[in-house]
Design a protein around this motif. Structure first.
Motif, PDB file in Angstrom:
ATOM      1  N   SER A 133       0.757  -1.383  -0.045  1.00 16.46           N
ATOM      2  CA  SER A 133      -0.015   0.189   0.268  1.00 16.46           C
ATOM      3  C   SER A 133       1.194   1.539  -0.362  1.00 16.46           C
ATOM      4  CB  SER A 133      -0.976  -0.418   1.076  1.00 16.46           C
ATOM      5  OG  SER A 133      -0.110  -0.290   2.423  1.00 16.46           O
ATOM      6  N   TYR A 134       0.478   2.416  -0.282  1.00 12.67           N
ATOM      7  CA  TYR A 134       1.474   3.836  -0.088  1.00 12.67           C
ATOM      8  C   TYR A 134       1.566   3.713   0.989  1.00 12.67           C
ATOM      9  CZ  TYR A 134      -0.183   4.489  -4.743  1.00 12.67           C
ATOM     10  OH  TYR A 134      -0.135   4.457  -6.422  1.00 12.67           O
ATOM     11  N   PRO A 135       2.632   4.220   1.620  1.00 12.01           N
ATOM     12  CA  PRO A 135       2.608   4.706   2.892  1.00 12.01           C
ATOM     13  C   PRO A 135       2.524   6.369   2.556  1.00 12.01           C
ATOM     14  CG  PRO A 135       4.610   5.410   0.884  1.00 12.01           C
ATOM     15  CD  PRO A 135       3.166   4.728   0.052  1.00 12.01           C
ATOM     16  N   ALA A 136       1.542   6.075   4.912  1.00  9.23           N
ATOM     17  CA  ALA A 136       1.304   6.861   5.082  1.00  9.23           C
ATOM     18  C   ALA A 136       1.700   8.285   5.767  1.00  9.23           C
ATOM     19  CB  ALA A 136       0.022   6.965   6.539  1.00  9.23           C
ATOM     20  N   ASN A 137       3.387   8.294   5.835  1.00 12.58           N
ATOM     21  CA  ASN A 137       4.243   9.157   6.430  1.00 12.58           C
ATOM     22  C   ASN A 137       5.454   8.274   6.186  1.00 12.58           C
ATOM     23  OD1 ASN A 137       5.486   7.325   8.919  1.00 12.58           O
ATOM     24  ND2 ASN A 137       2.846   8.027   9.980  1.00 12.58           N
ATOM     25  N   LYS A 138       6.565   9.484   5.820  1.00  8.71           N
ATOM     26  CA  LYS A 138       7.461   9.119   5.888  1.00  8.71           C
ATOM     27  C   LYS A 138       8.716   7.923   6.860  1.00  8.71           C
ATOM     28  CE  LYS A 138      10.903  12.666   8.897  1.00  8.71           C
ATOM     29  NZ  LYS A 138      11.045  13.253   8.698  1.00  8.71           N
ATOM     30  N   GLU A 139       7.446   8.058   8.180  1.00 13.68           N
ATOM     31  CA  GLU A 139       8.133   6.652   9.036  1.00 13.68           C
ATOM     32  C   GLU A 139       7.434   5.016   7.952  1.00 13.68           C
ATOM     33  OE1 GLU A 139       7.453   9.632  10.618  1.00 13.68           O
ATOM     34  OE2 GLU A 139       9.499  10.047  10.996  1.00 13.68           O
ATOM     35  N   ASP A 140       6.311   5.681   7.391  1.00 17.65           N
ATOM     36  CA  ASP A 140       5.817   4.154   6.989  1.00 17.65           C
ATOM     37  C   ASP A 140       6.551   3.495   5.894  1.00 17.65           C
ATOM     38  OD1 ASP A 140       3.457   2.383   7.137  1.00 17.65           O
ATOM     39  OD2 ASP A 140       2.115   3.174   5.676  1.00 17.65           O
ATOM     40  N   GLY A 141       7.567   2.668   5.786  1.00 15.08           N
ATOM     41  CA  GLY A 141       8.301   2.499   4.956  1.00 15.08           C
ATOM     42  C   GLY A 141      10.464   1.906   4.686  1.00 15.08           C
ATOM     43  N   MET A 142      10.753   1.991   3.242  1.00 20.12           N
ATOM     44  CA  MET A 142      11.250   2.693   3.412  1.00 20.12           C
ATOM     45  C   MET A 142      12.063   3.723   2.471  1.00 20.12           C
ATOM     46  SD  MET A 142      14.998   1.020   3.959  1.00 20.12           S
ATOM     47  CE  MET A 142      14.533  -0.699   3.764  1.00 20.12           C
ATOM     48  N   LEU A 143      12.602   4.862   3.482  1.00 21.57           N
ATOM     49  CA  LEU A 143      13.140   5.956   3.121  1.00 21.57           C
ATOM     50  C   LEU A 143      14.154   5.901   2.248  1.00 21.57           C
ATOM     51  CD1 LEU A 143      12.114   9.660   5.320  1.00 21.57           C
ATOM     52  CD2 LEU A 143      14.546   8.791   4.282  1.00 21.57           C
ATOM     53  N   TYR A 144      14.126   6.852   1.093  1.00 16.44           N
ATOM     54  CA  TYR A 144      14.829   7.019   0.499  1.00 16.44           C
ATOM     55  C   TYR A 144      15.589   8.499   0.013  1.00 16.44           C
ATOM     56  CZ  TYR A 144      14.980   2.285  -0.969  1.00 16.44           C
ATOM     57  OH  TYR A 144      14.685   0.997  -1.349  1.00 16.44           O
ATOM     58  N   PRO A 145      16.574   8.940   0.228  1.00 18.99           N
ATOM     59  CA  PRO A 145      16.805  10.819   0.255  1.00 18.99           C
ATOM     60  C   PRO A 145      16.915  11.058  -1.388  1.00 18.99           C
ATOM     61  CG  PRO A 145      19.171   9.266   0.054  1.00 18.99           C
ATOM     62  CD  PRO A 145      17.716   8.236   0.784  1.00 18.99           C
ATOM     63  N   PHE A 146      17.398  11.544  -1.980  1.00 20.59           N
ATOM     64  CA  PHE A 146      16.979  12.646  -3.095  1.00 20.59           C
ATOM     65  C   PHE A 146      18.979  12.907  -3.835  1.00 20.59           C
ATOM     66  CE2 PHE A 146      12.651  13.059  -3.067  1.00 20.59           C
ATOM     67  CZ  PHE A 146      12.123  11.928  -4.804  1.00 20.59           C
ATOM     68  N   VAL A 147      19.426  12.886  -4.092  1.00 17.84           N
ATOM     69  CA  VAL A 147      20.753  12.825  -4.727  1.00 17.84           C
ATOM     70  C   VAL A 147      21.193  14.215  -5.244  1.00 17.84           C
ATOM     71  CG1 VAL A 147      21.037  10.676  -4.402  1.00 17.84           C
ATOM     72  CG2 VAL A 147      20.614  11.360  -6.781  1.00 17.84           C
ATOM     73  N   ALA A 148      19.910  15.271  -5.972  1.00 13.66           N
ATOM     74  CA  ALA A 148      20.656  16.490  -6.355  1.00 13.66           C
ATOM     75  C   ALA A 148      19.342  17.336  -6.167  1.00 13.66           C
ATOM     76  CB  ALA A 148      20.120  16.249  -8.537  1.00 13.66           C
ATOM     77  N   PRO A 149      19.543  18.676  -6.366  1.00 15.88           N
ATOM     78  CA  PRO A 149      17.874  19.229  -5.893  1.00 15.88           C
ATOM     79  C   PRO A 149      17.679  19.365  -7.045  1.00 15.88           C
ATOM     80  CG  PRO A 149      20.377  20.820  -6.628  1.00 15.88           C
ATOM     81  CD  PRO A 149      20.806  19.140  -6.740  1.00 15.88           C
TER      82      PRO A 149
END
Length: 211
Positions: free
Chosen positions: A157-173
């Motif tokens: 399912s879609y995550p409800a918040n940033k703690e609800d799954g595996m978090l990935y950062p973006f690498v560029a602005p």
């Protein structure tokens, strides 16, 4: 312009308040004894720390102007959070000395509105593949740093918040306008959604909208 740290007995700005009416902000404060002029600094919140004073727009404002105008008036323009700093000004043989107050009673934040960030996540999959290809597109009114947003992947399912799954950062602005990210592969039962890395901070500056 020279800055000097406040010492015991230094003139200090106090009682700084703001009143916002439509697109205009009025600042008022208590003038310390013996001070007839101040410098008012304005900087974006992320640039407003003491180490970045060169980024401030400084304006001389006299006590006579303050009394005539019943405060200091400034138009609210752009987006994001701005910090106004009112520096008591003392004259010296080296020129004006702006008093830096460690308690920051002479600083106040003003919200100039939130910039809109639209994003979409499109999926492509085929019947015989174990994975699907995901394309993230971010369209923003202003440039944003890479650490403002993150994406979260969750199975089932879609995550409800940033703690609800595996978090990935973006690498560029992200540049202002449309940003199409390189496609990524995830499991067929995985779902992705974007979030602010710090909702309390960035939620005041930006509005994140799924389209």
């Amino acid at each position: 312009m020279q800055y000097t740290d406040a010492e015991d007995g230094s003139p200090a700005i106090s009682g700084l308040t703001r009143v916002i009416e439509e697109d205009r902000c009025t600042l008022r404060w208590i003038w310390p004894s013996g001070i007839e002029a101040v410098y008012i600094g304005k900087a974006a919140a992320e640039q407003a720390e003491d180490s970045n004073r060169n980024s401030e727009q400084l304006k001389l404002y006299t006590k006579a102007e303050y009394k005539a105008n019943n405060g200091y008036h400034s138009r609210i323009e752009g987006v994001g959070i701005y910090v106004f700093t009112v520096y008591a000004c003392q004259e010296s043989s080296d020129g004006p000395q702006l008093i830096v107050q460690p308690g920051r009673e002479n600083r106040i934040e003003i919200s100039a509105g939130r910039a809109k960030i639209h994003y979409s996540v499109s999926n492509k999959s085929s019947l015989f593949r174990k994975f699907k290809t995901v394309q993230i597109q971010v369209t923003t009114e202003v440039p944003i740093a890479k650490d403002v947003l993150c994406y979260v992947k969750k199975q089932g399912s879609y995550p409800a918040n940033k703690e609800d799954g595996m978090l990935y950062p973006f690498v560029a602005p992200f540049a202002a306008g449309k940003n199409v990210l390189p496609p990524i592969e995830i499991g067929k039962q995985d779902f992705i959604r974007l979030f602010f890395t710090d909702g309390r901070t960035y939620g005041q500056m930006y509005e994140l909208i799924s389209v």
